[in-house]
Scaffold this active site. Structure first.
Site, PDB file in Angstrom:
ATOM      1  N   SER A 151      -9.579  20.286 -48.829  1.00 36.99           N
ATOM      2  CA  SER A 151      -8.970  19.106 -48.208  1.00 36.99           C
ATOM      3  C   SER A 151      -8.930  17.887 -49.111  1.00 36.99           C
ATOM      4  CB  SER A 151      -9.694  18.770 -46.912  1.00 36.99           C
ATOM      5  OG  SER A 151     -11.060  18.564 -47.168  1.00 36.99           O
ATOM      6  N   HIS A 211      -6.868  23.875 -42.955  1.00 36.57           N
ATOM      7  CA  HIS A 211      -5.696  23.167 -43.490  1.00 36.57           C
ATOM      8  C   HIS A 211      -4.546  24.093 -43.870  1.00 36.57           C
ATOM      9  CE1 HIS A 211      -7.018  18.982 -43.617  1.00 36.57           C
ATOM     10  NE2 HIS A 211      -8.223  19.428 -43.922  1.00 36.57           N
ATOM     11  N   LYS A 223      -5.556  20.398 -36.390  1.00 36.25           N
ATOM     12  CA  LYS A 223      -4.748  19.879 -37.500  1.00 36.25           C
ATOM     13  C   LYS A 223      -3.267  20.146 -37.230  1.00 36.25           C
ATOM     14  CE  LYS A 223      -8.580  19.183 -40.401  1.00 36.25           C
ATOM     15  NZ  LYS A 223      -9.836  19.881 -40.575  1.00 36.25           N
TER      16      LYS A 223
HETATM   17  C1  LIG Z   1     -11.212  19.805 -40.224  1.00 39.28           C
HETATM   18  C2  LIG Z   1     -11.970  20.960 -40.725  1.00 39.28           C
HETATM   19  C3  LIG Z   1     -12.922  21.605 -39.929  1.00 39.28           C
HETATM   20  C4  LIG Z   1     -13.295  21.107 -38.571  1.00 39.28           C
HETATM   21  O1  LIG Z   1     -12.324  21.404 -37.639  1.00 39.28           O
HETATM   22  P1  LIG Z   1     -12.329  20.691 -36.213  1.00 39.28           P
HETATM   23  O2  LIG Z   1     -11.578  21.625 -35.368  1.00 39.28           O
HETATM   24  O3  LIG Z   1     -11.657  19.373 -36.376  1.00 39.28           O
HETATM   25  O4  LIG Z   1     -13.758  20.550 -35.806  1.00 39.28           O
HETATM   26  C5  LIG Z   1     -13.537  22.727 -40.432  1.00 39.28           C
HETATM   27  N1  LIG Z   1     -13.263  23.175 -41.678  1.00 39.28           N
HETATM   28  C6  LIG Z   1     -12.366  22.567 -42.476  1.00 39.28           C
HETATM   29  C7  LIG Z   1     -12.092  23.111 -43.832  1.00 39.28           C
HETATM   30  C8  LIG Z   1     -11.699  21.436 -42.031  1.00 39.28           C
HETATM   31  O5  LIG Z   1     -10.828  20.825 -42.824  1.00 39.28           O
END
Ligand SMILES: *Cc1c(COP(=O)(O)O)cnc(C)c1O
Length: 397
Positions: A185, A213, A245
């Site tokens: 990310s 992502h 996301k």
């Molecule tokens: C955003 C993210 C999470 C967490 O996901 P949520 O559903 O928002 O709790 C986990 N792993 C990665 C790589 C992320 O970017």
């Protein structure tokens, strides 16, 4: 008497002194490409709402209808009385979408990693992790009693070295689990999952990919990283993702074998002991899958904007790093410069956050931009012009 809670104000004060405290920006209205943030109309370039689904009419309608038919809350945890037909339908649809035997939905991606990883490995096992993995993976690993090893970021040779060394360990490890983000990310680069899967197979390790992502972004019709690399379920044992996301709602999930799902829902403490999604959430997630399947233009548009933004930003003299996805860092170097650039962009009507030390290494501060399929061509022209102007003023390029 000494105040036992004095550290609260002290430690917070230290963050404020170093400008590392979070100052919340507030959205008045939906998360949309053009939205009202702190009373100013800005172009949103830092949400994870890649496809604009968080405000898509079909998701909104589905949520409203589910409140009317099923109420505001689910009433319980999943294993007791909190499983509704909507939850079951969502898991069926997700498994079909993922072309997997079965899927399981958790409250969030964080709850998935924190709940499942410590069940997959324990005492006498080894978990092998990319050095840039997400914090929720790191916490999941910390909750397990397994030994830990870290390999250099996206470096399959280094991963193979760790796996070779693990075979010399005595007593032999019971199980070895490799965990990696699919898309990282901070830089927007993609894990070499095909080569990681080969290394895993060569050493008899399980493979877990967190595709938070990549979901809705990579692969055929946004099916994610396993589809992107044309991998099979016996190569990637756990495909984990999130609805928070590109899917525009909230909720974590895993896809894989029926055995995986049976194991996970009986063992993950976050799944067993925390309330299930309200009906509106499950229904909106279902609608997101529907929209992905029936409106393929959103994913195409996302990539079109991504290519254009990278090309024109590089053409304007900006360094857009090693991104391979719609996460596009604009590298500036110093933390203070990144902060000033972000502030200036906000004044010019562009909302993009600075990513600074300690989130990334010293000297690697950046503005992280994230493309959104709902941006118009004019929006993007405006955003690039704002970058060019602010960059010139601050002497960045
Ligand atoms: C955003 C993210 C999470 C967490 O996901 P949520 O559903 O928002 O709790 C986990 N792993 C990665 C790589 C992320 O970017």
């Amino acid at each position: 008497m000494r105040d036992p809670s004095a550290f609260l104000a002290q430690e917070y004060g230290q963050l404020v002194d170093r400008q590392l405290d979070w100052k919340l920006r507030v959205l008045h209205g939906p998360s949309a490409p053009r939205c009202d943030v702190d009373g100013r109309e800005v172009l949103m370039l830092c949400s994870n709402n890649y496809l604009g689904f968080s405000n898509h009419p079909r998701l909104r309608d589905a949520a409203i209808r589910a409140v009317a038919s099923h109420g505001a809350g689910s009433g319980s945890v999943r294993p007791i009385a909190g499983t509704m037909d909507l939850h079951m339908e969502l898991e069926r649809r997700l498994a079909k979408f993922k072309d997997a035997e079965a899927s399981l939905v958790y409250q969030s991606g964080f709850a998935t990693n924190a709940g499942l990883i410590p069940q997959l490995v324990g005492e006498g096992d080894l978990v092998v992790s990319d050095e840039l993995n997400h914090g929720s993976i790191i916490d999941g690993v910390r909750l397990s009693r397994a030994e830990r090893a870290v390999y250099r970021h996206a470096d399959v040779e280094d991963l193979r070295r760790v796996l070779r060394e693990s075979e010399e360990h005595r007593p032999a490890y019971r199980r070895v689990l490799i965990v990696t983000d699919g898309v990282f990310s901070m830089d927007g680069d993609i894990a070499p999952l095909d080569q990681i899967a080969k290394a895993a197979a060569d050493h008899g390790a399980m493979l877990y990919v967190d595709d938070a992502h990549g979901e809705g972004v990579l692969g055929e019709g946004g099916r994610g990283i396993v589809s992107h690399f044309h991998l099979t379920r016996d190569q990637v044992h756990v495909e984990m993702g999130t609805f928070s996301k590109a899917f525009g709602v909230v909720g974590g999930h895993i896809s894989g074998s029926r055995a995986l799902v049976n194991f996970a829902c009986n063992k993950s403490r976050t799944w067993l002991l925390s309330g299930s999604h309200p009906p509106a959430v499950a229904a909106a997630c279902l609608a997101a899958i529907d929209v992905l399947e029936s409106e393929p233009q959103h994913v195409r548009r996302l990539w079109e904007l991504t290519e254009r933004f990278k090309r024109e930003m590089a053409g304007s003299g900006f360094d857009v790093g090693r991104s391979q996805t719609p996460i596009i860092p604009v590298m500036v170097g110093e933390s203070s410069t990144a902060r000033r650039l972000s502030d200036r962009l906000f004044e010019l009507g562009v909302f993009a956050l600075p990513i600074i030390y300690p989130m990334v290494a010293q000297g690697k501060a950046r503005i992280r931009t994230i493309m959104n399929a709902a941006l118009t061509d004019e929006d993007l022209t405006e955003a690039i012009a704002a970058f060019a102007r602010a960059g010139r003023e601050l002497g960045i390029r």
